[in-house]
Write a protein that holds these residues in place. Structure first.
Motif, short mmCIF file in Angstrom:
data_model
loop_
_atom_site.label_atom_id
_atom_site.label_comp_id
_atom_site.label_asym_id
_atom_site.label_seq_id
_atom_site.Cartn_x
_atom_site.Cartn_y
_atom_site.Cartn_z
N ARG A 130 0.83 -1.21 0.00
CA ARG A 130 0.00 0.00 0.00
C ARG A 130 0.86 1.25 0.00
O ARG A 130 0.57 2.24 -0.69
CB ARG A 130 -0.94 -0.01 1.20
N ARG A 131 1.94 1.22 0.79
CA ARG A 131 2.82 2.38 0.86
C ARG A 131 3.48 2.64 -0.49
O ARG A 131 3.59 3.80 -0.92
CB ARG A 131 3.90 2.16 1.95
N PHE A 132 3.92 1.60 -1.16
CA PHE A 132 4.53 1.79 -2.48
C PHE A 132 3.52 2.37 -3.45
O PHE A 132 3.83 3.29 -4.22
CB PHE A 132 5.09 0.47 -3.00
N ALA A 133 2.30 1.83 -3.43
CA ALA A 133 1.25 2.34 -4.33
C ALA A 133 0.98 3.82 -4.07
O ALA A 133 0.85 4.62 -5.00
CB ALA A 133 -0.02 1.52 -4.16
N GLU A 134 0.89 4.17 -2.81
CA GLU A 134 0.64 5.58 -2.45
C GLU A 134 1.80 6.47 -2.88
O GLU A 134 1.59 7.62 -3.29
CB GLU A 134 0.42 5.70 -0.95
N SER A 135 3.02 5.95 -2.81
CA SER A 135 4.19 6.77 -3.12
C SER A 135 4.33 7.08 -4.60
O SER A 135 4.98 8.06 -4.97
CB SER A 135 5.47 6.10 -2.61
N VAL A 136 3.72 6.24 -5.47
CA VAL A 136 3.82 6.50 -6.91
C VAL A 136 2.50 7.02 -7.48
O VAL A 136 2.45 7.39 -8.66
CB VAL A 136 4.28 5.25 -7.68
N ALA A 137 1.46 7.06 -6.68
CA ALA A 137 0.18 7.58 -7.15
C ALA A 137 0.33 9.08 -7.43
O ALA A 137 0.96 9.82 -6.67
CB ALA A 137 -0.91 7.35 -6.11
N ALA A 190 -4.44 2.78 -8.82
CA ALA A 190 -5.53 2.97 -7.85
C ALA A 190 -5.08 2.35 -6.53
O ALA A 190 -5.25 1.14 -6.33
CB ALA A 190 -6.82 2.32 -8.35
N PRO A 191 -4.48 3.12 -5.63
CA PRO A 191 -3.97 2.56 -4.38
C PRO A 191 -5.03 1.81 -3.58
O PRO A 191 -4.72 0.85 -2.87
CB PRO A 191 -3.46 3.79 -3.61
N GLY A 192 -6.29 2.21 -3.72
CA GLY A 192 -7.35 1.55 -2.99
C GLY A 192 -7.58 0.11 -3.41
O GLY A 192 -8.21 -0.66 -2.68
N ASP A 193 -7.08 -0.26 -4.59
CA ASP A 193 -7.23 -1.64 -5.07
C ASP A 193 -6.18 -2.58 -4.47
O ASP A 193 -6.26 -3.79 -4.67
CB ASP A 193 -7.12 -1.69 -6.60
#
Length: 353
Positions: free
Chosen positions: A264-271, A279-282
């Protein structure tokens, strides 16, 4: 660049046995697994059968062999297997369903690798001699190409009920089932309760060097063991590997939550980074999928450029990229990976101005 600096997000199969796991392997009590005389294997099988809520279990070298054996036990050549269109069975087992079990695959279109009871009901047809006999329904928990999506237990139950009402057997590809358990708070046996066979993998997030356990009824496992021998899957003193698997059950299950948090942190960092759509929520478990646009070079060029900078990911299509967190990647590595992605995309953006 040293091995310590390199951040490998290609797959959770990149994990290496920890020092403590290696010690457990070295100390394993072993015997002839083919003759059911390996005490470490026998203990692991009893434990996994209970964990999965099944009567018996079989130890196998890999999860792919678990899937292929399950198809061969449940089906006969010419039968049809229903599964999601993104299933591992279709894309990542070298044509094994056709080559080994002689079955046809009938894909169902789901959302993020998950189809519902209504979609299954629509795919089931009346038996007719000119069509392949539908024999088995397969689900994949979690869904790999679905981005690590977790099948809700109610959906699993409903799909199994429809399948059984139609006289079809059910099988769960549980490669990352324990990730689903940690993410959902639902026990493995509850996820698998409607499924005639199920397996779990130890060489992914659990960090063992190999091994999978396939579980089902006693009769199913007896036949699975026969096919295991036929296909060369007997491993003799395989308690050395079983000891690693048991160590993983004792020490590496609850910590899967760390992998999920890192994903989740990685997804948020590149969003929000120009050139990346995500879509970090996915992100429910340890798999992160995102798309890169032409400015970022497309998936293949993006992956090559990031690997040169010290982060390995995998291109899953012309624009699709996958990153997978695991026990060899800590929070600091995740922060560095995100920073490297952001820096690369900014560099590409500046070059287009």
């Amino acid at each position: 660049m040293t091995a310590v600096d390199f951040i490998d997000l290609a797959s959770d199969t990149k994990t290496r046995p920890t020092a403590a796991m290696r010690a457990a392997m070295a100390a394993a009590d072993v015997g002839d697994e083919r003759a059911h005389e390996d005490p470490s294997v026998n203990r692991l099988l009893a434990r996994c059968a209970a964990l999965l809520g099944k009567e018996a279990a079989v130890f196998l070298p890999s999860g792919t062999m678990a899937n292929e054996i399950a198809l061969a036990v449940h089906c006969r050549p010419g039968d049809a297997v229903l599964c999601d269109a993104t299933s591992h069975l279709i894309g990542f087992e070298g044509g094994g369903p056709a080559a080994l079990a002689g079955v046809m695959i009938e894909p169902i279109g789901g959302r993020r690798g998950i189809f519902d009871a209504q979609a299954l009901r629509a795919a089931i047809r009346a038996d007719a001699p000119y069509a392949p006999r539908q024999r088995l329904v397969v689900v994949e928990q979690t869904s790999n190409l679905g981005g690590g999506a977790v099948w809700p237990r109610a959906t699993l139950d409903d799909v199994a009920a429809v399948a059984h009402a139609a006289g079809l057997a059910t099988h769960m590809d549980g490669a990352r089932l324990l990730n689903a358990c940690v993410a959902s708070g639902v026990a493995a046996a509850d996820h698998a309760r409607g499924y005639d066979s199920v397996w779990i993998d130890f060489s992914k997030g659990l960090g063992a060097p190999g091994g999978a356990v396939l579980a089902g009824s006693r009769a199913f496992c007896d036949e699975a063991f026969r096919i295991k021998l036929r296909w060369g899957g007997a491993m003799r003193q395989s308690g050395i590997i079983a000891a690693a698997c048991e160590y993983a059950l004792d020490h590496h299950v609850e910590r899967l939550a760390e992998d999920h948090a890192h994903a989740r942190r990685f997804a948020e960092s590149v969003a929000g980074v120009p050139g990346i759509a995500i879509a970090p929520g996915d992100v429910e478990t340890n798999l992160v999928y995102f798309d890169v646009d032409a400015v970022a070079g497309g998936a293949a060029a993006f992956v090559a450029a990031l690997q040169a900078r010290g982060v390995r990911m995998v291109a899953m299509g012309p624009a699709r990229v996958r990153a997978v967190t695991h026990l060899d990647v800590d929070a600091g590595a995740i922060e560095r990976a995100g920073a490297l992605v952001r820096a690369f995309c900014e560099e590409k953006r500046q070059n287009t101005l």
